[in-house]
Each structure stands twice: as C-alpha cells, then as structure tokens.
Design an enzyme around this catalytic site. Sequence first.
Site, mmCIF file in Angstrom:
data_model
loop_
_atom_site.group_PDB
_atom_site.id
_atom_site.type_symbol
_atom_site.label_atom_id
_atom_site.label_comp_id
_atom_site.label_asym_id
_atom_site.label_seq_id
_atom_site.Cartn_x
_atom_site.Cartn_y
_atom_site.Cartn_z
ATOM 1 N N GLY A 20 46.196 49.998 45.972
ATOM 2 C CA GLY A 20 46.311 48.962 44.943
ATOM 3 C C GLY A 20 47.635 48.978 44.190
ATOM 4 C CE1 TYR A 161 38.106 49.013 34.905
ATOM 5 C CE2 TYR A 161 38.026 46.907 33.767
ATOM 6 C CZ TYR A 161 38.658 47.775 34.634
ATOM 7 O OH TYR A 161 39.865 47.431 35.211
ATOM 8 C CE LYS A 165 41.114 49.765 32.970
ATOM 9 N NZ LYS A 165 42.191 50.573 33.553
HETATM 10 N N1 NAD Z 1 42.097 44.979 40.469
HETATM 11 C C1 NAD Z 1 41.931 44.321 39.337
HETATM 12 O O1 NAD Z 1 41.509 43.160 39.300
HETATM 13 C C2 NAD Z 1 42.277 44.991 38.026
HETATM 14 C C3 NAD Z 1 42.369 44.196 36.868
HETATM 15 C C4 NAD Z 1 42.717 44.781 35.666
HETATM 16 C C5 NAD Z 1 42.995 46.149 35.621
HETATM 17 N N2 NAD Z 1 42.898 46.914 36.754
HETATM 18 C C6 NAD Z 1 43.244 48.330 36.653
HETATM 19 O O2 NAD Z 1 44.344 48.609 37.494
HETATM 20 C C7 NAD Z 1 44.373 50.000 37.805
HETATM 21 C C8 NAD Z 1 44.631 50.160 39.304
HETATM 22 O O3 NAD Z 1 43.503 49.670 39.996
HETATM 23 P P1 NAD Z 1 43.604 48.866 41.362
HETATM 24 O O4 NAD Z 1 43.093 47.509 41.100
HETATM 25 O O5 NAD Z 1 44.948 49.042 41.935
HETATM 26 O O6 NAD Z 1 42.467 49.595 42.209
HETATM 27 P P2 NAD Z 1 42.495 50.744 43.319
HETATM 28 O O7 NAD Z 1 41.098 51.188 43.429
HETATM 29 O O8 NAD Z 1 43.211 50.275 44.517
HETATM 30 O O9 NAD Z 1 43.381 51.886 42.648
HETATM 31 C C9 NAD Z 1 42.862 52.912 41.844
HETATM 32 C C10 NAD Z 1 43.525 54.212 42.242
HETATM 33 O O10 NAD Z 1 43.030 55.241 41.374
HETATM 34 C C11 NAD Z 1 42.664 56.358 42.178
HETATM 35 N N3 NAD Z 1 41.601 57.126 41.506
HETATM 36 C C12 NAD Z 1 40.377 56.681 41.142
HETATM 37 N N4 NAD Z 1 39.648 57.696 40.637
HETATM 38 C C13 NAD Z 1 40.432 58.806 40.689
HETATM 39 C C14 NAD Z 1 40.227 60.168 40.328
HETATM 40 N N5 NAD Z 1 39.055 60.598 39.832
HETATM 41 N N6 NAD Z 1 41.227 61.045 40.521
HETATM 42 C C15 NAD Z 1 42.421 60.623 41.061
HETATM 43 N N7 NAD Z 1 42.668 59.353 41.428
HETATM 44 C C16 NAD Z 1 41.676 58.444 41.232
HETATM 45 C C17 NAD Z 1 42.170 55.729 43.493
HETATM 46 O O11 NAD Z 1 42.120 56.663 44.567
HETATM 47 C C18 NAD Z 1 43.205 54.631 43.687
HETATM 48 O O12 NAD Z 1 44.361 55.092 44.337
HETATM 49 C C19 NAD Z 1 43.042 50.551 37.321
HETATM 50 O O13 NAD Z 1 43.213 51.225 36.112
HETATM 51 C C20 NAD Z 1 42.193 49.295 37.119
HETATM 52 O O14 NAD Z 1 41.187 49.502 36.149
HETATM 53 C C21 NAD Z 1 42.543 46.366 37.956
#
Ligand code: NAD
Length: 273
Positions: A20, A161, A165
Amino acid sequence: MTDFLGYKNKRVLVSGCFSGMGEATARLLLDLGAEVHGLDYKECKLKLASFTHVDLREPAAIDAAVGKIGGKVDALFNCAGLPQTFPPLDVMKVNYAATRRLTERVLPLMPKGGAIVSISSNGGLGWSRRVPVLMQLMQVDSYEGIVKWCEANAETVREGYAFSKEALIVWTMMTSTHLIKRGIRINCTMPGPTQTPMMAQFEAATAASVLDAAAQPIDRRSTPEEQAAPLVFLNSDAASYINGVAMPIDGGFLGGVATGQIDLKAMMANAAS
Ligand SMILES: NC(=O)c1ccc[n+]([C@@H]2O[C@H](COP(=O)([O-])OP(=O)(O)OC[C@H]3O[C@@H](n4cnc5c(N)ncnc54)[C@H](O)[C@@H]3O)[C@@H](O)[C@H]2O)c1
C-alpha cells in the site's frame, strides 16, 4: 535540475513498507536517491538498505529494531496501520501506541532539520469534537499505559479505527510545538479511500454507499502513489515551514464537508440503513 525535495543521501525509515502507501513511499524514496530502511511484519520485496521484521504490537520489538538500524535518521514515515476488522486493542496498538513509540525511539537519532510524517485518515475527522477525552489519552506516555487506558475506556475506543486516527492527529499537533524547538517537524496526512490491500477490509466492514460517498467530489479512489507523494513532500526540505498539520489528501472531500456541500449526516444515515 535542482534537487527540490533534497532526499539524495538522506537516511530515512519507513514503517509498513510491505504494501500500500508505505510500499509506494519506500519506492518513491528509493527513486529519489535516499538510503531507505524499512520495518514491517511482512517481508518487503524492495531493495532497501535494510529491512527489519517487526510486529508493532510488541513494544520491545520496536525498541530492538531502532537499536539495530541505529545511526542517523533524517526522516521517519509512519505508514503501518490496521483496519477496524482487527480487534480494537490491536488497532490502537499499531495505529497509535506503536507510532508514538517508534517516533520516540527514533527522535534521539534525528538531527536538526529532521521530519516525521504519519498517516491518519479522513476517518479521524471527528477529532475536534472529542478533544477532552483525547487530551486524557495524550497524557499517557508509555505504550503499556496506552494499552491499559484503552482497556479501561473500551466504550470510547469502540472499534478502534476512528479513535486511533483522531489520537494520531491530536498527538501530531501537540508534539509539533515541542519538536520544532529542536528543529524537527511533525505532520500527518488524512487520506480518503485509497486502492490498497486494506481496501478489501474496509469494503467488508463499511457500506459501499459510504465508501462511494467518501470518494466525493472527485468520484474515484486514490492510488497508493497519490498518497506517497504528499508524504514524501511533507518530510522534504521543500516543506520546511509546514509543521503540526493534518493534511487532507482526499480529492476535496473535507472541503465539501466544511462548506456544507457534502452532507456527512446523510452519509452516516445511509450507512445505518
Ligand atoms: N486504504 C485506505 O483507504 C486508507 C484511508 C485512510 C487511511 N489509511 C491508512 O493508511 C495507512 C496505510 O494503509 P494502506 O491503505 O496502505 O494499507 P496496507 O494494508 O497496504 O498497509 C499497511 C501496512 O502496515 C503493515 N502492518 C500492519 N500491521 C502491522 C504490525 N502489527 N506490525 C508491522 N507492520 C504492520 C502491513 O503489513 C502493511 O505493510 C494505514 O495507517 C491506514 O489506516 C488507509
């Protein structure tokens, strides 16, 4: 061309580099000539200067990882996160307690001019209505204390969640006023719906109508790269006067809400029906 962002030969650390936004951020930083170190609990496939396997639910593992990386860290990217389909305590640990712990452990390695950015969410937009309770949480400064506080306040934390945030936004603002005295900036982003592996979890937990409504007015989801670029900008020399900001990266959603053109209440009523 001048090195506008100034990442050449900078030593940077990215949490959540497996997939991501974190993976896209690490890739972009590599392209910009930075020495990129990564942390995740899933093996990252990029050619990083180092990768450390860390489960952010384990504070001792965070300390050990930072000890192993050592040296100077010019910029920290807190990109790891868990969605609300995980147990609320795990969500609070990874999204808030671990972000705080990792940042606090990295700070002694960060020189003047260093910068930190974390990923919050538009899901944290309710922070200003809950400042008193968030301020209580801000007073708790140990990982273990945060976990205890969350256990004792489960009705406030709820699914974890949104609260995690909101906490990240308030903590960023609180911390920014102290860190800037040491010449270090800290900011966070508030992404809208983004097409990453986490999206499948959001789709499982949230009504499709709400996810579609959250993608207004641009009417599409963001790519991970569209989230990585602002993160890289915020931690760059080009953003040297930006501090304590929670920056929406949402195609105009929050602007629409603030001016009454997007009706948040109707959106939530749709989710409940
Ligand atoms: N995708 C969306 O729509 C969205 C929207 C708003 C905010 N976010 C935030 O963006 C950030 C990145 O999320 P993303 O969308 O790229 O998703 P994603 O799941 O691809 O990335 C999350 C990453 O965090 C790592 N991770 C999770 N738990 C872990 C742990 N216990 N120890 C170590 N690593 C861990 C995962 O392995 C992954 O690489 C997050 O904080 C998410 O809440 C996402």
